[in-house]
Enzyme design. Structure first.
Site, PDB file in Angstrom:
ATOM      1  N   TYR A 198       0.823  -1.206   0.000  1.00 53.25           N
ATOM      2  CA  TYR A 198       0.000   0.000   0.000  1.00 53.25           C
ATOM      3  C   TYR A 198       0.862   1.262   0.000  1.00 53.25           C
ATOM      4  O   TYR A 198       0.440   2.298  -0.512  1.00 53.25           O
ATOM      5  CB  TYR A 198      -0.920   0.012   1.219  1.00 53.25           C
ATOM      6  CG  TYR A 198      -2.109  -0.919   1.109  1.00 53.25           C
ATOM      7  CD1 TYR A 198      -2.016  -2.121   0.407  1.00 53.25           C
ATOM      8  CD2 TYR A 198      -3.313  -0.626   1.724  1.00 53.25           C
ATOM      9  CE1 TYR A 198      -3.092  -2.978   0.314  1.00 53.25           C
ATOM     10  CE2 TYR A 198      -4.397  -1.484   1.638  1.00 53.25           C
ATOM     11  CZ  TYR A 198      -4.283  -2.655   0.925  1.00 53.25           C
ATOM     12  OH  TYR A 198      -5.352  -3.507   0.835  1.00 53.25           O
ATOM     13  N   LYS A 242       3.267 -15.516   3.893  1.00 54.82           N
ATOM     14  CA  LYS A 242       3.376 -16.367   2.708  1.00 54.82           C
ATOM     15  C   LYS A 242       4.863 -16.657   2.502  1.00 54.82           C
ATOM     16  O   LYS A 242       5.461 -16.405   1.449  1.00 54.82           O
ATOM     17  CB  LYS A 242       2.766 -15.674   1.488  1.00 54.82           C
ATOM     18  CG  LYS A 242       2.599 -16.580   0.267  1.00 54.82           C
ATOM     19  CD  LYS A 242       1.632 -17.718   0.506  1.00 54.82           C
ATOM     20  CE  LYS A 242       1.442 -18.514  -0.798  1.00 54.82           C
ATOM     21  NZ  LYS A 242       0.705 -19.780  -0.549  1.00 54.82           N
ATOM     22  N   ASP A 273      -3.108 -18.386   2.682  1.00 55.28           N
ATOM     23  CA  ASP A 273      -4.170 -19.157   2.049  1.00 55.28           C
ATOM     24  C   ASP A 273      -4.784 -20.152   3.030  1.00 55.28           C
ATOM     25  O   ASP A 273      -6.008 -20.335   3.070  1.00 55.28           O
ATOM     26  CB  ASP A 273      -3.666 -19.859   0.785  1.00 55.28           C
ATOM     27  CG  ASP A 273      -2.265 -20.433   0.924  1.00 55.28           C
ATOM     28  OD1 ASP A 273      -1.656 -20.263   1.995  1.00 55.28           O
ATOM     29  OD2 ASP A 273      -1.788 -21.034  -0.052  1.00 55.28           O
ATOM     30  N   ASP A 284      -5.810  -6.712   5.263  1.00 51.78           N
ATOM     31  CA  ASP A 284      -6.984  -6.087   4.655  1.00 51.78           C
ATOM     32  C   ASP A 284      -7.974  -7.148   4.202  1.00 51.78           C
ATOM     33  O   ASP A 284      -9.185  -7.070   4.463  1.00 51.78           O
ATOM     34  CB  ASP A 284      -6.531  -5.223   3.470  1.00 51.78           C
ATOM     35  CG  ASP A 284      -7.636  -4.308   2.961  1.00 51.78           C
ATOM     36  OD1 ASP A 284      -8.736  -4.304   3.537  1.00 51.78           O
ATOM     37  OD2 ASP A 284      -7.387  -3.586   1.976  1.00 51.78           O
ATOM     38  N   ASP A 290     -11.697  -8.485   6.346  1.00 55.81           N
ATOM     39  CA  ASP A 290     -13.010  -8.400   5.710  1.00 55.81           C
ATOM     40  C   ASP A 290     -13.667  -9.776   5.646  1.00 55.81           C
ATOM     41  O   ASP A 290     -14.875  -9.914   5.869  1.00 55.81           O
ATOM     42  CB  ASP A 290     -12.890  -7.814   4.303  1.00 55.81           C
ATOM     43  CG  ASP A 290     -12.897  -6.295   4.303  1.00 55.81           C
ATOM     44  OD1 ASP A 290     -12.881  -5.712   5.408  1.00 55.81           O
ATOM     45  OD2 ASP A 290     -12.904  -5.681   3.224  1.00 55.81           O
TER      46      ASP A 290
END
Length: 353
Positions: free
Chosen positions: A142, A187, A219, A243, A247
């Site tokens: 970001y 990851k 994942d 993020d 959600d």
């Protein structure tokens, strides 16, 4: 106690839910003998329209001079649907985080027994789920170097040891107050940045021998949140993964309109609902104000007003139990309550109890 609170209503449903949040804070101030002074400022699309800047200098100054920021939402289809737009409402949110040094996003994921049937998961899976996501907020893709052309683009996922260490310590701080379990999500089997995260996390975990630390690829974590959300206590991860996962996690409660969040760090903390601006619903008195109201509870608790925060939470619980709910979570055949009515009921409950 006297508190200075910056109020940033923002866009879409923001002004409507912001009013309800302030209404409830006023009820708390009246009941407990406090004085809350509010300063309203522009952010997002509203700020772009007025000044050309999604986070104007005047807004930054108001935030810095306040004890806390009570923020609602940003976003507008005018900018969402224009990929060539150079200025976007969301840039105001990113600028606020960066300029206030808000590197830690805290999102509690909690369930309400009376609303378990609203969850897309089976009740026996989601009942009792109670965990916190700690998301690093000012690093990663970001804020990393960006490049964009017609036929190629990139975003660099950049992290330093210092950034990783400080967010991990926030996670362990919360874990020590809860069930003493931290899950570090990365990851590391693919990304160099994640391997640094894991290396630093393994080192830091040695300082917290009484906390169980485990590691999970993003994942796998995304599946585990759906399969067994009760497994988690504190999840800590980088900006982009955080993020997405937060959600996903928010949906299991039945509505994004129920969950608050806090962004903390080097300067004035920000408290906000996790949902967006939902511009299609603006002005219709149907937006759920509970997440905004509970953000007020988080704010007061962060500032040391635990009894006041508890009073808000109790009032919200009672409103849900008594089916004083907006349409997104209302029981079939129950009376209609809009944004204003729910906010007023909760404020009245606080005054009476």
């Amino acid at each position: 106690m006297n508190l200075k609170i910056a109020v940033l209503p923002g866009d879409g449903i923001g002004p409507e839910i912001s009013r309800q949040g302030v209404k409830v804070l006023d009820a708390v101030a009246e009941k407990f003998g406090h004085k809350f002074d509010y300063s309203t400022a522009l952010v997002g699309a509203a700020a772009i329209e007025a000044t050309g800047n999604p986070f104007p200098k005047d807004t930054l100054q108001v935030c810095r001079e306040s004890d806390a920021v009570f923020f609602s939402s940003v976003g507008d289809p005018k900018y969402d649907n224009n990929p060539d737009s150079k200025v976007r409402p969301e840039q105001g949110l990113l600028a606020m985080r960066k300029q206030l040094g808000l590197f830690a996003n805290i999102r509690p994921i909690d369930t309400f027994d009376c609303l378990l049937h609203k969850s897309p998961l089976k009740s026996e899976i989601v009942k009792g789920a109670d965990f916190i996501c700690i998301r690093e907020l000012t690093g990663g893709m970001y804020f990393g170097e960006k490049h964009e052309e017609d036929d190629k683009a990139y975003d660099i996922n950049f992290y330093t040891r210092k950034e990783i260490e400080r967010i991990l310590r926030v996670a362990y701080k919360y874990a020590l107050q809860r069930k003493k379990h931290v899950t570090v999500v990365d990851k590391a089997n693919v990304l160099a940045s994640s391997r640094l995260w894991r290396k630093v996390a393994m080192e830091i975990s040695m300082e917290y021998a009484n906390v169980t630390t485990d590691f999970m690829f993003v994942d796998n974590a995304s599946m585990k949140i759906i399969q067994d959300p009760r497994f988690f206590d504190v999840i800590v991860t980088e900006n982009t993964f955080g993020d997405i996962l937060t959600d996903e996690a928010s949906v299991i409660t039945g509505s994004m309109g129920l969950l608050p969040s806090a962004s903390t760090g080097e300067s004035t903390p920000v408290f906000e609902p996790i949902h967006g601006s939902w511009p299609q619903a603006a002005g219709q008195n149907i937006a759920n104000p509970v997440a905004q109201i509970l953000s007020g509870a988080m704010m007061l608790e962060y500032l040391g007003l635990d009894k006041e925060g508890k009073a808000i939470r109790e009032a919200v619980d009672q409103s849900l139990e008594h089916e004083v709910r907006t349409p997104d979570i209302q029981a079939t055949g129950a009376p209609y309550y809009g944004t204003e009515e729910v906010g007023q009921w909760i404020a009245d409950y606080i005054r009476k109890h």
